[in-house]
Design an enzyme around this catalytic site. Sequence first.
Site, mmCIF file in Angstrom:
data_model
loop_
_atom_site.group_PDB
_atom_site.id
_atom_site.type_symbol
_atom_site.label_atom_id
_atom_site.label_comp_id
_atom_site.label_asym_id
_atom_site.label_seq_id
_atom_site.Cartn_x
_atom_site.Cartn_y
_atom_site.Cartn_z
ATOM 1 N N LYS A 78 7.294 -2.764 -3.068
ATOM 2 C CA LYS A 78 6.807 -1.395 -3.247
ATOM 3 C C LYS A 78 7.754 -0.374 -2.638
ATOM 4 O O LYS A 78 7.623 0.817 -2.915
ATOM 5 C CB LYS A 78 5.411 -1.243 -2.647
ATOM 6 C CG LYS A 78 5.346 -1.404 -1.149
ATOM 7 C CD LYS A 78 3.918 -1.275 -0.662
ATOM 8 C CE LYS A 78 3.854 -1.457 0.858
ATOM 9 N NZ LYS A 78 2.474 -1.356 1.360
ATOM 10 N N ASP A 79 8.730 -0.811 -1.821
ATOM 11 C CA ASP A 79 9.710 0.107 -1.239
ATOM 12 C C ASP A 79 10.890 0.365 -2.161
ATOM 13 O O ASP A 79 11.707 1.244 -1.873
ATOM 14 C CB ASP A 79 10.247 -0.453 0.085
ATOM 15 C CG ASP A 79 9.217 -0.423 1.193
ATOM 16 O OD1 ASP A 79 8.204 0.280 1.036
ATOM 17 O OD2 ASP A 79 9.430 -1.102 2.215
ATOM 18 N N ARG A 126 -1.408 7.840 -1.895
ATOM 19 C CA ARG A 126 -2.256 7.042 -2.785
ATOM 20 C C ARG A 126 -3.576 6.705 -2.107
ATOM 21 O O ARG A 126 -4.655 6.853 -2.701
ATOM 22 C CB ARG A 126 -1.514 5.748 -3.155
ATOM 23 C CG ARG A 126 -2.393 4.690 -3.825
ATOM 24 C CD ARG A 126 -1.656 3.366 -3.944
ATOM 25 N NE ARG A 126 -1.309 2.797 -2.665
ATOM 26 C CZ ARG A 126 -2.135 2.096 -1.885
ATOM 27 N NH1 ARG A 126 -3.380 1.882 -2.280
ATOM 28 N NH2 ARG A 126 -1.729 1.601 -0.736
ATOM 29 N N ARG A 127 -3.505 6.231 -0.866
ATOM 30 C CA ARG A 127 -4.727 5.912 -0.142
ATOM 31 C C ARG A 127 -5.532 7.174 0.150
ATOM 32 O O ARG A 127 -6.760 7.180 0.025
ATOM 33 C CB ARG A 127 -4.388 5.191 1.165
ATOM 34 C CG ARG A 127 -3.863 3.784 0.964
ATOM 35 C CD ARG A 127 -3.466 3.166 2.288
ATOM 36 N NE ARG A 127 -2.986 1.804 2.114
ATOM 37 C CZ ARG A 127 -1.953 1.284 2.780
ATOM 38 N NH1 ARG A 127 -1.299 2.018 3.653
ATOM 39 N NH2 ARG A 127 -1.577 0.042 2.574
ATOM 40 N N ARG A 144 2.363 7.795 10.976
ATOM 41 C CA ARG A 144 3.495 6.884 10.803
ATOM 42 C C ARG A 144 3.403 5.832 11.878
ATOM 43 O O ARG A 144 2.683 5.976 12.849
ATOM 44 C CB ARG A 144 4.831 7.634 10.965
ATOM 45 C CG ARG A 144 5.247 8.526 9.804
ATOM 46 C CD ARG A 144 5.784 7.777 8.607
ATOM 47 N NE ARG A 144 6.826 6.812 8.891
ATOM 48 C CZ ARG A 144 8.117 7.106 8.984
ATOM 49 N NH1 ARG A 144 8.550 8.340 8.871
ATOM 50 N NH2 ARG A 144 8.994 6.145 9.190
ATOM 51 N N ARG A 150 -0.135 1.589 14.556
ATOM 52 C CA ARG A 150 -1.274 2.051 13.765
ATOM 53 C C ARG A 150 -2.587 1.464 14.263
ATOM 54 O O ARG A 150 -3.583 2.171 14.401
ATOM 55 C CB ARG A 150 -1.049 1.716 12.289
ATOM 56 C CG ARG A 150 0.139 2.467 11.709
ATOM 57 C CD ARG A 150 0.283 2.247 10.221
ATOM 58 N NE ARG A 150 1.479 2.930 9.730
ATOM 59 C CZ ARG A 150 1.601 3.444 8.513
ATOM 60 N NH1 ARG A 150 0.612 3.339 7.654
ATOM 61 N NH2 ARG A 150 2.709 4.043 8.140
ATOM 62 N N CYS A 237 7.204 8.978 -4.375
ATOM 63 C CA CYS A 237 6.389 8.588 -3.234
ATOM 64 C C CYS A 237 5.350 9.635 -2.881
ATOM 65 O O CYS A 237 4.421 9.357 -2.134
ATOM 66 C CB CYS A 237 7.276 8.322 -2.028
ATOM 67 S SG CYS A 237 7.867 9.823 -1.235
#
Length: 323
Positions: A78-79, A126-127, A144, A150, A237
Site C-alpha cells: 500500500k506504500d 481513508r479511515r 503519526r 500509537r 494519499c
Amino acid sequence: MSALRLGTRRSALATTQSRWVADRLREAGHEVELVEITTEGDVSGELLTAIGGTGVFAAAIRRALLEGRIDVAVHSLKDLPTTPEPGLVVAAVPVREDSRDVLVARDGLTLGELPAGSVVGTGSPRRTAQLAALGLGIEIRPIRGNVDTRIGFVSTGALDAVVLARAGLARLGRLDEATEVIDPIQVLPAPGQGALAVECRSDRDDVVAAVSVLDDPDTRACVVAERSLLAALEAGCTAPVGALAEVVEGDDGLELSLRAFAGTEDGSVELRRSLVGPYCEPEVLGSRLARILLEDGAADIQIATTSAGPAPDHAPHQPEQVS
C-alpha cells in the site's frame, strides 16, 4: 549468484516483514543480507498528507535498487505508487496477511461501545472518512508514529482508541492488543493493505527468477484489482479510498469480487460500490468499478488528485505528537 542484498526500512515492522521474506528466500536456497535504508517518511515528523504521502517510504529504497546498492526491496504494497517505476519490477507478491483494520481501545472497548465524544486517532484519510460516516459521535484526531507510539497514546490516556492495520500487529506478534477486528462492511482497508511487494531491477533476470518463487497468484490478482481501481480514480494519499478484492467461486470457475469506498473526510458523502469479474482480468475489474464510482459521484466530491498512489496507514519509527 552471491548473497542477495535485501533493502529495508529500519522500523520494527519493516524489518520484521523483510526478515520474513529473507527467511523464505533462504528456504529456497539463497543467501540473504539485510541492508537498512532511511526514507523520507522515516525522518519527517509531519503528517503524511503534508509531505506528499505517495512513495515517501519507497523512494530511497527504489533509488538504492536502481543504483545497484541492493538487489531486492521489500515494501508494504500500500506504500507503493500505482505508477510503475521504470527499470524496476515487482517480482513477487507473497501470500497476504489479513487485510482488515483493528481497533485498539481503552478498557477493551469496541467501536460500538465507545462513548460519544471519545477521541480516536488515525493518520489515514481513508479511515477518517469511513469512521466519520458511521455516525458514532466520536472525535477523530490525526496522528503519526510507529505501532508502539500509537498504542502508547491509548495506554497513557492521550486517546481513547487508535485504528491500525491488523497485518502489522500480526507480524509483530501483538494481535492480543487489538480490542476489535473491524468488519470491512464498516471500514474497507487500503488498496493492497496486508500485502508485501518484493521488488528488484527488471534487468536482473537472476534476481527476478530467485524472487518470483514467492509470488502468490491469488494475492497478486486481488491487489492488482484494488490498485487498478486506485489508479483509475487518480487517487493519491490525500483521497479517502478503500478497496478489497477477494477470490470467489463463480458458476464458471474462480472470479474476483471487488468492493470499494470513496468519500469525504467529514463523512458527509460516502460511495460504496461492488463488482464481480473474471479472475484473469483484475485490471479490467478495478478500472470498471472506478468508472462506476466516478459516474455515481466520486468525481463531484473531488476524490481525484494529480498523483496516483496509495494511502499509507502506518508511519515511521519515531515519537510523534497528537495534534
